[in-house]
Write an enzyme that holds these catalytic residues in place. Structure first.
Site, PDB file in Angstrom:
ATOM      1  N   SER A   1      -9.829   2.453   2.836  1.00 16.88           N
ATOM      2  CA  SER A   1      -8.907   3.098   1.917  1.00 16.88           C
ATOM      3  C   SER A   1      -7.983   2.130   1.188  1.00 16.88           C
ATOM      4  O   SER A   1      -7.358   2.476   0.197  1.00 16.88           O
ATOM      5  CB  SER A   1      -8.041   4.086   2.699  1.00 16.88           C
TER       6      SER A   1
ATOM      7  N   SER B   1     -10.425   0.193   7.250  1.00 20.14           N
ATOM      8  CA  SER B   1      -9.877   0.252   5.899  1.00 20.14           C
ATOM      9  C   SER B   1      -9.150  -0.996   5.427  1.00 20.14           C
ATOM     10  O   SER B   1      -8.657  -1.030   4.304  1.00 20.14           O
ATOM     11  CB  SER B   1      -8.943   1.463   5.762  1.00 20.14           C
TER      12      SER B   1
ATOM     13  N   LYS C   1       0.847  -1.204   0.000  1.00 19.34           N
ATOM     14  CA  LYS C   1       0.000   0.000   0.000  1.00 19.34           C
ATOM     15  C   LYS C   1       0.875   1.244   0.000  1.00 19.34           C
ATOM     16  O   LYS C   1       1.897   1.297   0.707  1.00 19.34           O
ATOM     17  CB  LYS C   1      -0.924  -0.016   1.229  1.00 19.34           C
TER      18      LYS C   1
END
Length: 494
Positions: free
Chosen positions: A160, A184, A79
């Protein structure tokens, strides 16, 4: 031979160890898959050289008869919230466009030391603020799933960590890192039919991870199944002296401790999670999850978490307040972009840089946070929200007197279409209604896929555990996974 990209982390690790295939073959297969799936916009940066170097090291070590590292031969996605030395890291924000760290985050360093290779940096909601991956400065991430209604609507992969969930579900990587502030990891895992766990706050170091809300942010793994999550979490976790919130504890052997035998386990069903307007399919899946855990030997008890209804408003005061403080560092002076209008002074530069660099959702949360921290409103909002947070944590403490884990839905719906909720921030925030309470209490929590809705989209079940009881959470997740038999996968259209 089975397509190597269909294999998960455990299968790749074991196959490289026993010589069924070479790590380089695995890396090459995933590199090709990543290059073919640009339509998903899951990767912001591709790093094939990193994946190949790690694979070559694994193959060389095996040929030399050396003991292989825990993740030797396993390529993963990272990420874009984790700083990676020499590789652009932006938190999917224009304000950090072009920023290349000179250091490695502790989580990513732990993974490289365990032998993993990096396929690239994954797209995300800007500064981890969002539930649909529509706030990235570099375009929406698209879910690999489609509804079975004959339409062609592009669906949200959750947020997210939407780039992570989309990439794992589409078989672009066998596993990925995510971060979870209010849900998330878990909500995007539920939207895309994969597993993901947020460990106890402090299990994984936050050092080198771009901050959103420091008292809530926690790294965790996202993968195809529970075992793969356990393997990845073992490599990610550990004490870090550079992080003052890091727990000085040994990392348990979560994979070795996996067991779907839940005899003696007490599973709590919080009555407050039965919210008005919950879709019948989610209610039915929740009941199915209860039945599965009973079948595994667990005892079901009803518990009460009376302050649950205040969790979402408290979260959306505390998290923006911390974001307002954390994001003040982006001023155009030290790193990232700088907007300096002709003849402008320092304050003008700050204003211009932030106006250009931050997206609308980030600006919204900064303004909310600045407001609740301002003189005259601090006690009325921020102090009250912190008191509510304490009450929510106490609710969980009382619940543990009657049960060992909790079972709830992960999200209030299946994946929605991109653009469907983006005009209504409140509707978007409600995606976190089931995940936020455990985040406020710093508890471990996991989402596992339980089935499909009538439109053929994945639905997830959430297990919440006591502090530091990731093993209990993983075991309950494994019991559900085995009984659900979830094998659905999106058909490749990209």
């Amino acid at each position: 031979m089975t397509d190597l990209t269909d294999l998960g982390i455990a299968a790749i690790r074991d196959g490289v160890r026993d010589g069924s295939f070479k790590a380089r073959e695995v890396a090459d297969a995933f590199i090709v898959k990543v290059s073919q799936a640009k339509a998903l916009n899951a990767f912001l940066v591709e790093t094939p050289d990193h994946a190949i170097a790690a694979a070559t090291a694994a193959d060389t070590a095996r040929e030399a008869g050396e003991t292989l590292k825990p993740l030797a031969g396993v390529p993963i996605g990272m990420k874009d919230l984790f700083c990676t030395k020499g590789v652009t890291t932006t938190a999917a924000s224009h304000i950090l466009e072009g920023f290349t760290p000179t250091y490695e985050s502790t989580v990513s360093q732990n993974l490289w030391e365990a032998g993993a290779g990096m396929l690239g940096k994954l797209n995300m909601d800007q500064f981890a603020m969002g539930s649909s991956n529509e706030t990235s400065a570099f375009g929406n991430v698209i879910s690999p799933w489609k509804r079975n209604d004959g339409g062609d609507a592009s669906l949200a992969p959750g947020g997210s960590s939407g780039g992570s969930s989309s990439a794992v579900a589409a078989r672009l990587c066998p596993g990925a890192t995510g971060t979870d502030t209010g849900g998330s990891i878990r909500q995007p895992a539920a939207f895309t039919g994969i597993s993901g766990i947020k460990p106890t706050y402090g299990r994984c170091s936050r050092w080198g991870t771009i901050a959103f809300a420091s008292s809530l942010d926690q790294a965790g793994p996202m993968a195809r199944d529970v075992r793969d999550c356990a393997i990845l979490l073992e490599a990610m976790a550990g004490f870090d002296a550079k992080d003052g919130t890091s727990l000085q504890l040994d990392v348990p052997k979560w994979e070795a401790g996996l067991s779907a035998n839940l005899n003696g386990l007490r599973v709590g069903i919080p009555k407050e999670y039965r919210v008005d307007g919950m879709p019948e399919e989610i209610e039915a899946l929740w009941q199915q999850g209860i039945d599965w855990l009973k079948d595994a030997g667990a005892t079901i008890v009803e518990v009460s978490l009376p302050h649950t209804k205040y969790a979402l408003p408290a979260y959306y005061i505390i998290a923006p307040a911390e974001a307002s403080s954390n994001l003040a560092r982006y001023d155009g002076v030290r790193y990232g972009i700088r907007d300096l209008p002709t003849g402008a002074g320092l304050q003008d530069m700050y204003a211009a840089t932030r106006a250009d660099g931050f997206g609308p959702e980030v600006k919204r949360r900064i303004m909310i946070g600045t407001y609740v921290l301002s003189a005259g409103f601090y006690d009325a909002y921020y102090t009250q929200a912190q008191k509510v947070r304490t009450l929510i944590a106490r609710d969980f403490e009382r619940a543990w007197e009657a049960c060992d884990v909790l079972l709830t839905p992960t999200a209030p719906s299946a994946a929605f279409a991109l653009g469907e909720k983006s005009a209504d921030p409140i509707a978007m925030y409600l995606n976190d209604v089931f995940t936020v309470p455990s985040s406020l209490a710093g508890l471990p929590a996991m989402s596992v896929p339980g089935g499909l809705d009538k439109q053929g989209l994945p639905l997830g079940l959430q297990i919440i555990g006591k502090p530091l009881d990731e093993q209990g959470v993983l075991n309950a997740g494994l019991a559900i996974e085995q009984r659900a038999g979830f094998t659905a996968r999106p058909e490749a259209w990209w």
